[in-house]
Design a protein around this motif. Sequence first.
Motif, short mmCIF file in Angstrom:
data_model
loop_
_atom_site.label_atom_id
_atom_site.label_comp_id
_atom_site.label_asym_id
_atom_site.label_seq_id
_atom_site.Cartn_x
_atom_site.Cartn_y
_atom_site.Cartn_z
N ALA A 182 0.84 -1.19 0.00
CA ALA A 182 0.00 0.00 0.00
C ALA A 182 0.88 1.25 0.00
O ALA A 182 1.95 1.26 0.61
CB ALA A 182 -0.91 0.00 1.23
N SER A 183 0.42 2.28 -0.71
CA SER A 183 1.14 3.56 -0.66
C SER A 183 1.03 4.13 0.75
O SER A 183 0.15 3.75 1.52
CB SER A 183 0.52 4.55 -1.66
OG SER A 183 -0.76 4.95 -1.21
N ALA A 187 -2.14 3.68 3.19
CA ALA A 187 -1.94 3.03 4.49
C ALA A 187 -2.44 3.93 5.62
O ALA A 187 -3.12 3.46 6.54
CB ALA A 187 -0.46 2.70 4.68
N THR A 188 -2.14 5.20 5.53
CA THR A 188 -2.59 6.14 6.57
C THR A 188 -4.11 6.15 6.66
O THR A 188 -4.69 6.10 7.76
CB THR A 188 -2.06 7.55 6.26
OG1 THR A 188 -0.63 7.50 6.23
CG2 THR A 188 -2.53 8.55 7.30
N LEU A 189 -4.76 6.21 5.51
CA LEU A 189 -6.23 6.26 5.50
C LEU A 189 -6.84 4.98 6.08
O LEU A 189 -7.79 5.04 6.86
CB LEU A 189 -6.75 6.48 4.07
CG LEU A 189 -6.63 7.91 3.56
CD1 LEU A 189 -6.80 7.98 2.04
CD2 LEU A 189 -7.70 8.79 4.24
N THR A 251 -7.81 -0.48 -4.40
CA THR A 251 -6.42 -0.65 -4.84
C THR A 251 -5.80 -1.90 -4.21
O THR A 251 -5.15 -2.70 -4.88
CB THR A 251 -5.59 0.59 -4.46
OG1 THR A 251 -6.23 1.74 -5.03
CG2 THR A 251 -4.17 0.50 -4.98
N ALA A 252 -6.04 -2.06 -2.92
CA ALA A 252 -5.48 -3.22 -2.23
C ALA A 252 -6.05 -4.52 -2.79
O ALA A 252 -5.33 -5.51 -2.97
CB ALA A 252 -5.77 -3.13 -0.73
N LEU A 253 -7.36 -4.52 -3.12
CA LEU A 253 -7.99 -5.74 -3.64
C LEU A 253 -7.50 -6.09 -5.04
O LEU A 253 -7.49 -7.26 -5.42
CB LEU A 253 -9.51 -5.59 -3.65
CG LEU A 253 -10.18 -5.73 -2.29
CD1 LEU A 253 -11.68 -5.60 -2.43
CD2 LEU A 253 -9.82 -7.08 -1.66
N ARG A 254 -7.12 -5.08 -5.80
CA ARG A 254 -6.56 -5.40 -7.12
C ARG A 254 -5.26 -6.18 -6.97
O ARG A 254 -4.98 -7.07 -7.76
CB ARG A 254 -6.33 -4.11 -7.93
CG ARG A 254 -7.60 -3.64 -8.68
CD ARG A 254 -7.29 -2.62 -9.77
NE ARG A 254 -6.79 -1.37 -9.24
CZ ARG A 254 -7.59 -0.39 -8.76
NH1 ARG A 254 -8.90 -0.54 -8.77
NH2 ARG A 254 -7.05 0.71 -8.30
N ARG A 255 -4.49 -5.86 -5.93
CA ARG A 255 -3.25 -6.61 -5.70
C ARG A 255 -3.53 -7.98 -5.08
O ARG A 255 -2.87 -8.97 -5.39
CB ARG A 255 -2.33 -5.83 -4.75
CG ARG A 255 -1.59 -4.66 -5.38
CD ARG A 255 -0.46 -4.16 -4.46
NE ARG A 255 -0.89 -4.04 -3.08
CZ ARG A 255 -1.50 -2.97 -2.57
NH1 ARG A 255 -1.77 -1.93 -3.34
NH2 ARG A 255 -1.86 -2.94 -1.30
#
Lengths: 335, 335
Positions: A182-183, A187-189, A251-255
């Motif tokens: 995660a960027s 990650a912060t969010l 975004t995380a789920l795409r990875r």
Amino acid sequence: MDEFALIAHFFAPLAAAEAGAFGLTDDAAVLALGSDQALVATIDTLVEGVHFRAEDPPESVGVKLLAVNLSDLAAMAAQPRGYLLSLALPQAWTTDRREAWLGGFVAGLRAAQAQAGVDLVGGDTIGTPGPLTLTVTALGTVAHGQAVRRAGAQVGDDVYVSGSIGDATLGLMLLQGRLAGASATDATLLIERYQRPTPRLGVGHGLRGLAHAAADVSDGLIADLGHICQASGVCATIESQRIPLSAPASTALRREPDVFMDLLRGGDDYELVFTAAPERAGDVARLAAATGVPLTAIGKIAGTHITQGAHSVRVTDPSGRDLVVVGSGGYCHFT
Amino acid sequence: MDEFALIAHFFAPLAAAEAGAFGLTDDAAVLALGSDQALVATIDTLVEGVHFRAEDPPESVGVKLLAVNLSDLAAMAAQPRGYLLSLALPQAWTTDRREAWLGGFVAGLRAAQAQAGVDLVGGDTIGTPGPLTLTVTALGTVAHGQAVRRAGAQVGDDVYVSGSIGDATLGLMLLQGRLAGASATDATLLIERYQRPTPRLGVGHGLRGLAHAAADVSDGLIADLGHICQASGVCATIESQRIPLSAPASTALRREPDVFMDLLRGGDDYELVFTAAPERAGDVARLAAATGVPLTAIGKIAGTHITQGAHSVRVTDPSGRDLVVVGSGGYCHFT
């Protein structure tokens, strides 16, 4: 500082705006409620190492402790009126550690109570040989007969969720080192959503006269919708592709697509899941616009039960095939 | 049994008589209060090894947990309306131990709630790596403006206590092997007072419009009367020979007179200490007769303070000499 000095220094300021808290110096609080208002009350305990991590910022623990309790009021369509706090502080802590921790914790409570418009009204402070253990009782009000319960969902209702689902689970996975890539911004969010949930009080209050049933998402979307189904004697079908995800979650789920199942089962989002008649879709959209919180239809109350106490939540994939089917036995009569 | 099965088996029966508890299956309880009633709310936590002993019968822990909270309502002249319970159960317990303990604990709660006329309305059940930790929020009602507070004691008031003082301290000393020579009957009575206190709800409710100030004796007679003095800006003089003692306590003191000081400072009696105008002595006597609980005048509110926040409790011996003088600084203007 002894117990009385701790209360006067850290906690009395949180109670200053509520006359009925008596500056936390009396045996109990005395609160006036409106004459047409029922009392709504809930209690929740958080234990270090179980419900939050020892390394979580104390300010975030204060935010979360209040949020998880206010979220229960929101799920009943209640407005908060005050809260009671019991603190069991580790006897092993040094005075410095205790006071540093309390300073951060109280800052978190202060921020959360300002956002919710609520004050501390009473409490208890003790020492424990065990881990830090924090209990809040949240007190709220709702006009008589207007509370929204888990029971009441009707066949044909749309099923909605507020906000986005799964962020808190991803945030916890990041903190635990179970999710990579995660960027820093994402990650912060996601971690923020795990550590500092926002109770959906505005949405909850707007559910009066609109939702047939509601719960907050604390045990996980499937589990909490399951509680509604069980209490209402119905079963629900959810279309997985309609479940609202934040941009960082997408975004995380795409990875890592397999993580999607964890998001369905993960708790800690403190969003609301509720059902409403299809003809009220316009009112739901207006509530979303008024509160600034997305309210997304994700499926239907699809049938009734024959066996009392049984429940079933079915989640389908984009091709209409079953992704998850849960239930506690008994035949679900899909319409 | 998982959490939901535990709740259904052990706790839902304690909530069955209260419709607003929803069988403990909803996010929060919804309680109607009378339109002329204010809400009274208090929270207290008991930790194993701190507030009760690991070897105390679980049934007595249930009785005590509810009593210590209801006692706070009694001190405000409130009537109980319901209670919320948070249970943090040790993760280290085996299933058998957990269920055996819960069986006894629930029997104690059932007895205490029947005596007080109150029902469980909500709760939370979690596991903890630490010791058994039990939190109750007691909810009560009192007519608007009728709550009796710690503030309000006036110079010239008589100071009263309910029941007898010091039994719980002696009971704990017996359990700890720090007191010898008591008969089996006396020991049973004293230990009972420590393990199974009775909240003075009837006396408390009768203090509306009668007492100027009240507190419950949880920190010790001198400390709790000191809280009244501090909140009221007054000082009190107590005659030691007027402090009511039970027969077992009197017998114990004949053997060990020095223990008297421990009784003045010991908590856990959950009696009420209150002040009332001398011309109301007949009303106090009638309240004692109506409730069957002795109410004994033990001294006077003797003066006012010059320094705000200071307080002073003076206990004299039968010859009028000071036995104890406590205060937090500041000059007490004895009249």
